[in-house]
Design an enzyme around this catalytic site. Structure first.
Site, PDB file in Angstrom:
ATOM      1  N   LYS A  20      18.216  52.108  22.612  1.00  0.00           N
ATOM      2  CA  LYS A  20      19.187  53.090  23.105  1.00  0.00           C
ATOM      3  C   LYS A  20      20.077  53.630  22.006  1.00  0.00           C
ATOM      4  O   LYS A  20      20.481  54.795  22.050  1.00  0.00           O
ATOM      5  CB  LYS A  20      20.047  52.469  24.220  1.00  0.00           C
ATOM      6  CG  LYS A  20      19.304  52.311  25.524  1.00  0.00           C
ATOM      7  CD  LYS A  20      20.276  52.157  26.669  1.00  0.00           C
ATOM      8  CE  LYS A  20      19.556  52.066  27.998  1.00  0.00           C
ATOM      9  NZ  LYS A  20      20.449  51.773  29.104  1.00  0.00           N
ATOM     10  N   LYS A  69       6.982  53.185  29.026  1.00  0.00           N
ATOM     11  CA  LYS A  69       7.569  52.845  30.315  1.00  0.00           C
ATOM     12  C   LYS A  69       8.004  54.102  31.076  1.00  0.00           C
ATOM     13  O   LYS A  69       8.507  55.041  30.460  1.00  0.00           O
ATOM     14  CB  LYS A  69       8.791  51.959  30.042  1.00  0.00           C
ATOM     15  CG  LYS A  69       9.341  51.225  31.228  1.00  0.00           C
ATOM     16  CD  LYS A  69      10.548  50.393  30.831  1.00  0.00           C
ATOM     17  CE  LYS A  69      11.734  51.258  30.430  1.00  0.00           C
ATOM     18  NZ  LYS A  69      12.997  50.530  30.297  1.00  0.00           N
ATOM     19  N   LYS A  96      14.087  56.935  33.275  1.00  0.00           N
ATOM     20  CA  LYS A  96      14.924  58.015  33.795  1.00  0.00           C
ATOM     21  C   LYS A  96      15.092  59.123  32.769  1.00  0.00           C
ATOM     22  O   LYS A  96      15.449  60.245  33.099  1.00  0.00           O
ATOM     23  CB  LYS A  96      16.312  57.466  34.155  1.00  0.00           C
ATOM     24  CG  LYS A  96      16.327  56.513  35.346  1.00  0.00           C
ATOM     25  CD  LYS A  96      17.704  55.834  35.477  1.00  0.00           C
ATOM     26  CE  LYS A  96      17.677  54.662  36.433  1.00  0.00           C
ATOM     27  NZ  LYS A  96      18.789  53.724  36.236  1.00  0.00           N
TER      28      LYS A  96
HETATM   29  P1  TYM Z   1      18.136  50.035  35.288  1.00  0.00           P
HETATM   30  O1  TYM Z   1      19.159  50.811  36.026  1.00  0.00           O
HETATM   31  O2  TYM Z   1      17.604  50.563  34.004  1.00  0.00           O
HETATM   32  O3  TYM Z   1      16.888  49.786  36.224  1.00  0.00           O
HETATM   33  C1  TYM Z   1      17.057  49.250  37.527  1.00  0.00           C
HETATM   34  C2  TYM Z   1      15.929  48.303  37.839  1.00  0.00           C
HETATM   35  O4  TYM Z   1      14.679  48.984  37.772  1.00  0.00           O
HETATM   36  C3  TYM Z   1      13.791  48.274  36.918  1.00  0.00           C
HETATM   37  N1  TYM Z   1      12.925  49.235  36.221  1.00  0.00           N
HETATM   38  C4  TYM Z   1      11.597  49.210  36.254  1.00  0.00           C
HETATM   39  N2  TYM Z   1      10.740  48.378  36.872  1.00  0.00           N
HETATM   40  C5  TYM Z   1       9.412  48.635  36.712  1.00  0.00           C
HETATM   41  N3  TYM Z   1       8.938  49.667  35.986  1.00  0.00           N
HETATM   42  C6  TYM Z   1       9.769  50.532  35.354  1.00  0.00           C
HETATM   43  N4  TYM Z   1       9.295  51.544  34.653  1.00  0.00           N
HETATM   44  C7  TYM Z   1      11.176  50.321  35.470  1.00  0.00           C
HETATM   45  N5  TYM Z   1      12.269  50.966  34.995  1.00  0.00           N
HETATM   46  C8  TYM Z   1      13.326  50.300  35.471  1.00  0.00           C
HETATM   47  C9  TYM Z   1      14.689  47.541  35.952  1.00  0.00           C
HETATM   48  O5  TYM Z   1      14.027  46.426  35.361  1.00  0.00           O
HETATM   49  C10 TYM Z   1      15.823  47.116  36.854  1.00  0.00           C
HETATM   50  O6  TYM Z   1      15.486  45.938  37.555  1.00  0.00           O
HETATM   51  N6  TYM Z   1      20.681  46.425  33.059  1.00  0.00           N
HETATM   52  C11 TYM Z   1      20.108  46.809  34.315  1.00  0.00           C
HETATM   53  C12 TYM Z   1      21.101  46.862  35.463  1.00  0.00           C
HETATM   54  C13 TYM Z   1      21.929  45.638  35.622  1.00  0.00           C
HETATM   55  C14 TYM Z   1      21.517  44.413  36.187  1.00  0.00           C
HETATM   56  C15 TYM Z   1      22.654  43.566  36.163  1.00  0.00           C
HETATM   57  C16 TYM Z   1      20.330  43.970  36.707  1.00  0.00           C
HETATM   58  C17 TYM Z   1      23.242  45.505  35.275  1.00  0.00           C
HETATM   59  N7  TYM Z   1      23.686  44.255  35.609  1.00  0.00           N
HETATM   60  C18 TYM Z   1      22.607  42.265  36.635  1.00  0.00           C
HETATM   61  C19 TYM Z   1      20.277  42.643  37.185  1.00  0.00           C
HETATM   62  C20 TYM Z   1      21.410  41.815  37.149  1.00  0.00           C
HETATM   63  C21 TYM Z   1      19.511  48.198  34.164  1.00  0.00           C
HETATM   64  O7  TYM Z   1      19.880  48.945  33.318  1.00  0.00           O
HETATM   65  O8  TYM Z   1      18.639  48.535  35.086  1.00  0.00           O
END
Ligand code: TYM
Length: 345
Positions: A116, A208, A211
């Site tokens: 990032k 991957k 977004k």
């Molecule tokens: P974020 O917002 O990037 O993504 C949310 C969730 O979606 C999953 N994900 C995917 N799974 C499969 N294939 C993909 N291409 C894909 N892209 C995203 C992510 O693994 C995630 O589960 N840091 C985290 C948010 C967070 C969090 C937490 C999660 C903040 N605090 C505490 C668990 C526990 C994040 O940026 O997810």
């Protein structure tokens, strides 16, 4: 004997950009499944969304949009706690404590920060660097034991476990003295399961689905209309071979593997069983079936997201109620942590 903590699920999604099929299959769909067996907290992590440059009006709307997606996918806000992170100040409060536990060397190894921050690392926000510590605090402030996430969050979850373990070790005497036995925090377990823990771009099976992808054909949005979904699947990259008859034959064929994984996850089956049906066939037949399946699964979710987004009153009530219930769990744990740490309250 190691202390046993009651099972509790926590997970979060960032309100940045619009949610896609990867978020749904890797996270939201799993969240819905977990509510049948566990108490769950599902958070919209708005503080995490501030670690990159952000627009305040967009953040507000994106926060509501993620909450709407939670509900539209089937998360019941009465049975579970649905809320936005910034409303529960204990997340930020515990982050400071954990900042003093986590080591700079650990954070330096985080690959997501490197991705990032890109080339201009000196100019990244300190928040982006500290992002995984806030994530550890999200989980530990509730003593959550299980965290359903996609594959890309695995390293962050390992860090959360290391932080919890170090806190338990560093303050072992005080933890015991205050009646918490041999552990103050559980070591949270990542739940990374199923055929779609890492959904890949439809344009490039080695990247991957994300977004931030520049190509709109790379990802399927949760609010895409039926035609857009069908068109994106039709145009998805494939290879010239027919589909193999079992999952082992997908090795070295990232695009085929991805599409079969998406089908399997949407239809709650395994890649092998998908290939029993489609193996040996052409992609065109399989893609038509995948487009129909994706439309059938996403159309009701889209309709519900749009309904909820038309009037934010319901969402705002859910978030306010969830925050109150979340705080009721987090505050006593934070107070206990202060006692353990020698902070007068
Ligand atoms: P974020 O917002 O990037 O993504 C949310 C969730 O979606 C999953 N994900 C995917 N799974 C499969 N294939 C993909 N291409 C894909 N892209 C995203 C992510 O693994 C995630 O589960 N840091 C985290 C948010 C967070 C969090 C937490 C999660 C903040 N605090 C505490 C668990 C526990 C994040 O940026 O997810």
């Amino acid at each position: 004997m190691a202390k046993k903590f009651p099972e509790l699920v926590f997970s979060g999604v960032q309100p940045t950009g619009s949610l896609h099929l990867g978020n749904y299959l890797g996270a939201l769909k799993r969240f819905v499944e977990m509510q049948a067996t566990h108490d769950c907290l599902y958070c919209v992590v708005d503080l995490h969304a501030m670690t990159m440059p952000h627009d305040p009006a967009q953040l507000r709307e994106a926060t509501r949009a993620v909450a709407a997606a939670y509900l539209a996918c089937g998360i019941d806000p009465k049975r579970n706690i649905v809320f936005n992170q910034s409303r529960v100040a204990e997340h930020a409060e515990l982050t400071w404590v954990l900042n003093c536990v986590a080591r700079v060397g650990w954070l330096n190894r985080m690959t997501q920060f490197k991705e990032k921050a890109g080339k201009d690392r000196e100019n990244a926000s300190a928040g982006l660097y500290d992002y995984p510590v806030l994530m550890a605090a999200d989980i530990l402030v509730y003593r959550a034991t299980h965290v359903p996430v996609g594959e890309d969050q695995k390293q962050h979850l390992e860090l959360a476990r290391d932080i919890a373990q170090k806190f338990n070790n560093d303050f072992a005497a005080s933890i015991a003295e205050h009646g918490h036995g041999d552990a103050f925090f559980p070591l949270p377990e990542p739940l990374i399961q199923g055929p779609a823990t890492r959904v890949m771009s439809l344009r490039d099976g080695t990247k991957k689905m994300s977004k931030s992808d520049a190509s709109e054909f790379a990802s399927i949005g949760l609010t895409d209309d039926d035609d857009a979904i069908a068109q994106k699947i039709r145009r998805a990259k494939t290879d010239p071979e027919p589909l193999p008859s079992e999952a082992a034959g997908l090795k070295g064929r990232p695009e085929a593997d991805n599409l079969v994984g998406i089908f399997a996850a949407l239809n709650d089956e395994t890649k092998d069983s998908v290939l029993r049906q489609f193996g040996g066939g052409q992609f065109s037949t399989f893609k038509a079936a995948l487009a129909d399946l994706t439309v059938a699964k996403l159309a009701p979710i889209r309709a519900e997201i749009l309904r909820l987004r038309a009037d934010s009153g319901e969402i705002d009530r859910v978030l306010a109620d969830g925050a109150e219930r979340a705080r009721a769990i987090a505050r006593p744990i934070m107070d206990q942590a202060k006692d353990v740490l020698g902070l007068i309250r």
